[in-house]
Design a protein around this motif. Structure first.
Motif, PDB file in Angstrom:
ATOM      1  N   LEU A   1       0.821  -1.207   0.000  1.00  0.00           N
ATOM      2  CA  LEU A   1       0.000   0.000   0.000  1.00  0.00           C
ATOM      3  C   LEU A   1       0.856   1.257   0.000  1.00  0.00           C
ATOM      4  O   LEU A   1       0.556   2.235  -0.710  1.00  0.00           O
ATOM      5  N   LEU A   2       1.920   1.262   0.780  1.00  0.00           N
ATOM      6  CA  LEU A   2       2.779   2.452   0.848  1.00  0.00           C
ATOM      7  C   LEU A   2       3.446   2.746  -0.496  1.00  0.00           C
ATOM      8  O   LEU A   2       3.574   3.909  -0.895  1.00  0.00           O
ATOM      9  N   ILE A   3       3.870   1.699  -1.207  1.00  0.00           N
ATOM     10  CA  ILE A   3       4.527   1.962  -2.484  1.00  0.00           C
ATOM     11  C   ILE A   3       3.511   2.364  -3.552  1.00  0.00           C
ATOM     12  O   ILE A   3       3.777   3.236  -4.390  1.00  0.00           O
ATOM     13  N   LEU A   4       2.311   1.751  -3.539  1.00  0.00           N
ATOM     14  CA  LEU A   4       1.295   2.156  -4.512  1.00  0.00           C
ATOM     15  C   LEU A   4       0.789   3.559  -4.215  1.00  0.00           C
ATOM     16  O   LEU A   4       0.436   4.310  -5.138  1.00  0.00           O
TER      17      LEU A   4
ATOM     18  N   CYS B   1       8.142  -4.272  -5.071  1.00  0.00           N
ATOM     19  CA  CYS B   1       7.849  -2.923  -4.571  1.00  0.00           C
ATOM     20  C   CYS B   1       8.947  -1.944  -4.959  1.00  0.00           C
ATOM     21  O   CYS B   1       8.680  -0.802  -5.356  1.00  0.00           O
ATOM     22  N   SER B   2      10.179  -2.406  -4.865  1.00  0.00           N
ATOM     23  CA  SER B   2      11.299  -1.552  -5.249  1.00  0.00           C
ATOM     24  C   SER B   2      11.294  -1.241  -6.743  1.00  0.00           C
ATOM     25  O   SER B   2      11.602  -0.121  -7.164  1.00  0.00           O
ATOM     26  N   MET B   3      10.928  -2.229  -7.572  1.00  0.00           N
ATOM     27  CA  MET B   3      10.865  -1.992  -9.011  1.00  0.00           C
ATOM     28  C   MET B   3       9.813  -0.954  -9.352  1.00  0.00           C
ATOM     29  O   MET B   3      10.022  -0.100 -10.232  1.00  0.00           O
TER      30      MET B   3
ATOM     31  N   LYS C   1       9.954   5.182   2.935  1.00  0.00           N
ATOM     32  CA  LYS C   1      10.052   4.165   3.985  1.00  0.00           C
ATOM     33  C   LYS C   1       9.071   3.020   3.785  1.00  0.00           C
ATOM     34  O   LYS C   1       8.560   2.455   4.742  1.00  0.00           O
ATOM     35  N   TYR C   2       8.815   2.672   2.525  1.00  0.00           N
ATOM     36  CA  TYR C   2       7.901   1.560   2.249  1.00  0.00           C
ATOM     37  C   TYR C   2       8.482   0.227   2.708  1.00  0.00           C
ATOM     38  O   TYR C   2       7.745  -0.755   2.894  1.00  0.00           O
TER      39      TYR C   2
END
Length: 627
Positions: free
Chosen positions: A137-140, A221-223, A180-181
């Motif tokens: 959720l944090l990365i999206l 998530c990093s990608m 900070k995901y």
């Protein structure tokens, strides 16, 4: 938001895509109609101004300008620039979708690896799965405008149940200037270590598998974060946009219909509405709009990714898998095909045609072979057939081997072999062959052929290939079919000398005549001499050569040179080897002429373009002549 039409094109039919042309949501009409109307309005304004508001001299000037613009508008590489750009954007679009983190693999490993049906075990599984969903959720929320509108602050994330208030304090207490995901993933690993210490994860292999799946989840998530940070280079997008817009700005003037009475080429018709120009704008500008929509699929366009739906689905499925479904197994019982060795699930009436199709066995399953070709042949008969085919065309067999050994059929060596073969064929039909009798070491005027010209590659700096023979009781014929001196022997009786040549050539006539009687013995001695020298004799100094008379030049040597090809009466080709022979002062090696009763010698040179000081000689069945 995604427009799905897969079911409409499940089966190909007549005008199958035509039904999709009337769809408005996600269509090219919805995306492009504003630009299309603006282009048509500007074209109409310029056309009206040209027809009704310009004087005659101004019209003539505008007509010249329109012809100039139409002529040079084709220099803009529209298809080339747009094609590469759209291909890059589409590949990037699909790669971004495959980088969206999905919890399915992680939840299966977590449900099977972390044991315990008590409250503690359930709490561990749900908390760890919630941390994984929080990280996604944090990365999206960082890359998608639709998700950010749904969760604009961290308070919304807490209220939605993805994070507790204590976890929020911990999260905000960790100061870092970067996104900070990844923090919930670290909490996940800490809880996995606690579960291992408590014995709820039975072994280290299960812990390793669980952490590997978590690392894959975090890597996606990093990608996504890097795809959001690293865009298509701005200069590329600017070039494509400028190319499209400048092309159609030029078309506003260059595609105008001019006065047909002026007789300009290609302007015999006045249609007022530029139909094909509008179609061209529709296609090229629509192509650019496709790239504009796909370059960032995390927006709110009709074809952007359903990120909010993905968040809902992933959270609900993952929680169900690690909590409600943990240890919840249906009763095992025998299936309906328990005693059936060939289970066949039933078909409905709509799919009954599948049973009528035979099972695919392979592409060659129904291949038919004639009966007479299905019998095995003894290996002895196959060997005899190969020997017979080799005896019929020995020269062609060797020539094919040489072509196959060449680096490339179109390379330098392949071309040299083909040119030399053509020259040998011409020499074969020539009426006479001149002999070279010059004694000068530096003289390169030794000519072979009807017109006194040396074939291309013969006598040049080449690499030597010596073909050796061995004795065996085989009836195969040696490669001695091409005999350059056959017609001279039948006509003149003196095979070595052309009486029309210079007097120097006549000097060697007597020498060859004296050696005629002892030809058989000399040939026999050459045949039985097994260890053959592969290098030519050392060159003599120019002083000794100049003082020695022409008649004193030895015709034959007891040490055959690297260019001698001495097959026995019953011999076959054993091997061909390449020996580098150093060419010193470009000396043409002395090659003895065989006696009349002896065997023919073969000589063929192939020019070497890479190594300027090497020789190559290959047996091709031609008669050897030389000084």
């Amino acid at each position: 938001m995604t427009v799905t039409y897969t079911a409409r094109v499940a089966n190909a039919r007549f005008c199958g895509f035509s039904k999709l042309l009337l769809v408005w949501k996600g269509s090219i009409y919805k995306v492009l109609y504003k630009e299309f109307l603006a282009f048509f309005a500007m074209y109409t304004a310029i056309s009206i101004t040209y027809r009704f508001f310009l004087y005659d001299d101004q019209k003539r000037y505008f007509e010249k300008l329109a012809i100039y613009c139409n002529h040079y508008a084709s220099l803009i590489p529209m298809s080339f620039v747009l094609g590469f750009y759209v291909t890059l954007v589409v590949n990037r679009w699909w790669s971004q979708y495959t980088s969206i983190p999905l919890p399915d693999r992680l939840m299966c490993v977590l449900s099977g690896g972390l044991q315990g049906s008590d409250e503690r075990g359930r709490l561990l599984r749900r908390t760890m799965m919630r941390y994984a969903s929080l990280s996604a959720l944090l990365i999206l929320r960082s890359v998608s405008t639709a998700v950010f509108k749904r969760f604009p602050t961290m308070d919304h994330v807490v209220e939605a149940g993805f994070m507790t208030r204590e976890e929020r304090k911990k999260f905000e207490g960790l100061h870092s200037p970067y996104n900070k995901y990844w923090i919930p993933c670290v909490w996940f690993t800490n809880l996995a270590a606690v579960a291992r210490c408590e014995g709820r994860i039975k072994d280290d292999h299960t812990l390793k598998l669980l952490l590997e799946e978590l690392n894959g989840f975090r890597g996606k998530c990093s990608m996504l974060f890097h795809y959001d940070m690293i865009s298509v280079p701005l200069v590329y997008t600017q070039v494509v946009t400028l190319a499209v817009y400048s092309f159609f700005l030029v078309c506003l003037i260059g595609r105008q219909f001019l006065d047909p009475s002026q007789g300009y080429p290609g302007h015999d018709l006045d249609l007022y509405v530029p139909i094909f120009t509008l179609l061209q704008f529709f296609f090229y500008a629509g192509w650019l709009k496709v790239a504009e929509q796909l370059i960032n699929p995390f927006g709110e366009d009709d074809d952007d990714f359903e990120t909010n739906w993905l968040i809902d689905r992933n959270f609900q499925v993952s929680m169900m898998a690690v909590d409600e479904m943990y240890g919840d197994l249906p009763m095992m019982e025998r299936d309906r095909y328990w005693n059936d060795s060939n289970p066949r699930p039933p078909y409905t009436a709509a799919t009954l045609f599948v049973l009528r199709k035979p099972s695919f066995q392979g592409s060659t399953f129904d291949m038919a072979i004639p009966k007479e070709e299905m019998h095995f042949q003894p290996l002895e008969d196959i060997a005899e057939n190969l020997e017979e085919s080799g005896s019929r065309h020995p020269n062609m067999a060797l020539f094919n081997r040489l072509l196959n050994a060449a680096p490339s059929p179109t390379g330098l060596m392949g071309g040299a072999l083909r040119r030399t073969s053509a020259q040998l064929q011409r020499l074969r039909h020539s009426p006479s062959i001149d002999q070279c009798t010059s004694d000068d070491d530096d003289d390169e005027s030794c000519k072979i052929g009807k017109g006194g010209s040396l074939p291309s590659g013969l006598g040049q700096e080449t690499q030597s290939t010596v073909c050796s023979f061995r004795e065996e009781k085989s009836a195969r014929t040696p490669l001695l079919e091409i005999q350059f001196g056959a017609e001279q022997e039948r006509r003149g009786g003196n095979p070595g000398v052309n009486e029309k040549k210079s007097g120097v050539e006549g000097k060697s006539d007597g020498v060859w005549q004296m050696r005629e009687d002892g030809g058989k013995a000399e040939s026999t001695r050459w045949e039985t001499q097994v260890p053959m020298s592969l290098l030519p004799p050392p060159p003599q100094s120019s002083k000794e050569t100049s003082t020695r008379p022409a008649s004193a030049t030895p015709i034959a040597s007891h040490h055959p040179s690297a260019f001698m090809f001495l097959p026995a009466a019953h011999s076959s080709l054993e091997h061909c080897s390449s020996q580098p022979a150093i060419n010193q002062n470009r000396v043409v090696p002395t090659i003895p002429k065989p006696p009349f009763g002896g065997n023919k010698m073969s000589f063929l040179t192939v020019p070497s373009y890479n190594e300027p000081q090497r020789f190559r000689s290959v047996s091709m069945g031609s008669e050897l002549t030389g000084s």
